[in-house]
Scaffold this motif. Sequence first.
Motif, PDB file in Angstrom:
ATOM      1  N   MET A  39       1.009  -1.236   0.016  1.00  0.00           N
ATOM      2  CA  MET A  39       0.050  -0.078   0.058  1.00  0.00           C
ATOM      3  C   MET A  39       0.848   1.181   0.049  1.00  0.00           C
ATOM      4  SD  MET A  39      -3.174   1.115  -0.372  1.00  0.00           S
ATOM      5  CE  MET A  39      -4.069  -0.243   0.008  1.00  0.00           C
ATOM      6  N   GLY A  40       1.943   1.132   0.535  1.00  0.00           N
ATOM      7  CA  GLY A  40       2.887   2.358   0.706  1.00  0.00           C
ATOM      8  C   GLY A  40       3.506   2.832  -0.653  1.00  0.00           C
ATOM      9  N   SER A  41       3.545   1.804  -1.706  1.00  0.00           N
ATOM     10  CA  SER A  41       4.042   2.072  -2.920  1.00  0.00           C
ATOM     11  C   SER A  41       2.742   2.848  -3.698  1.00  0.00           C
ATOM     12  CB  SER A  41       4.280   0.791  -3.868  1.00  0.00           C
ATOM     13  OG  SER A  41       3.336   0.060  -4.121  1.00  0.00           O
ATOM     14  N   PHE A  42       1.521   2.768  -3.232  1.00  0.00           N
ATOM     15  CA  PHE A  42       0.580   3.420  -3.998  1.00  0.00           C
ATOM     16  C   PHE A  42       0.452   4.905  -3.525  1.00  0.00           C
ATOM     17  CE2 PHE A  42      -0.443  -0.692  -5.671  1.00  0.00           C
ATOM     18  CZ  PHE A  42      -1.244  -0.591  -6.597  1.00  0.00           C
ATOM     19  N   VAL A  43       0.613   5.031  -2.002  1.00  0.00           N
ATOM     20  CA  VAL A  43       0.397   6.343  -1.642  1.00  0.00           C
ATOM     21  C   VAL A  43       1.107   7.645  -2.065  1.00  0.00           C
ATOM     22  CG1 VAL A  43       0.436   7.855   0.365  1.00  0.00           C
ATOM     23  CG2 VAL A  43      -0.187   5.323   0.574  1.00  0.00           C
ATOM     24  N   LYS A  44       2.196   7.678  -2.541  1.00  0.00           N
ATOM     25  CA  LYS A  44       2.800   8.778  -3.088  1.00  0.00           C
ATOM     26  C   LYS A  44       2.166   9.048  -4.273  1.00  0.00           C
ATOM     27  CE  LYS A  44       7.448  10.647  -3.919  1.00  0.00           C
ATOM     28  NZ  LYS A  44       8.897  10.305  -3.975  1.00  0.00           N
ATOM     29  N   PRO A  45       2.105   8.026  -5.424  1.00  0.00           N
ATOM     30  CA  PRO A  45       1.650   8.470  -6.657  1.00  0.00           C
ATOM     31  C   PRO A  45       0.277   8.941  -6.684  1.00  0.00           C
ATOM     32  CG  PRO A  45       2.634   6.458  -7.121  1.00  0.00           C
ATOM     33  CD  PRO A  45       2.709   6.729  -5.419  1.00  0.00           C
ATOM     34  N   MET A  46      -0.571   8.550  -5.673  1.00  0.00           N
ATOM     35  CA  MET A  46      -1.823   8.990  -5.423  1.00  0.00           C
ATOM     36  C   MET A  46      -1.812  10.473  -4.913  1.00  0.00           C
ATOM     37  SD  MET A  46      -3.839   5.578  -4.189  1.00  0.00           S
ATOM     38  CE  MET A  46      -5.273   6.217  -4.211  1.00  0.00           C
ATOM     39  N   ILE A  47      -1.155  10.837  -3.981  1.00  0.00           N
ATOM     40  CA  ILE A  47      -1.008  12.027  -3.523  1.00  0.00           C
ATOM     41  C   ILE A  47      -0.590  12.976  -4.431  1.00  0.00           C
ATOM     42  CG2 ILE A  47       0.088  13.540  -1.960  1.00  0.00           C
ATOM     43  CD1 ILE A  47      -0.120  11.341   0.112  1.00  0.00           C
TER      44      ILE A  47
END
Length: 111
Positions: free
Chosen positions: A14-22
Amino acid sequence: MTQQKELTNPALSMGSFVKPMIIGAGIALLVISFFVFGVDAPHPDWGKYWRARPLIVTPLAGAMGGAFYAFMVYQSSRGFNRTLAILLSLIVYVIGLWLGIVAGLDSTMWD
């Protein structure tokens, strides 16, 4: 007897998705803010809180575009062509951002 090496793929977390989503949501928020806060005299039929819908819907669409980018980066680490993955992510993000803007501004500025 030959030894076989186990190939390890990077884990999908899930951590790999958070930065691009933000980042995707932030870009979408900047784009929709240009349209929303540029209105000097809103139409009286739009209501008092007409800005809330586009400022919520469009960043959500941008965040989904960022999640798609993260998924495609994960797929490229598993063997998918990286150039094609980034190009496809960019196309999906732009189309998703456009649809988010249309959905957010529906029945106000987009009529």
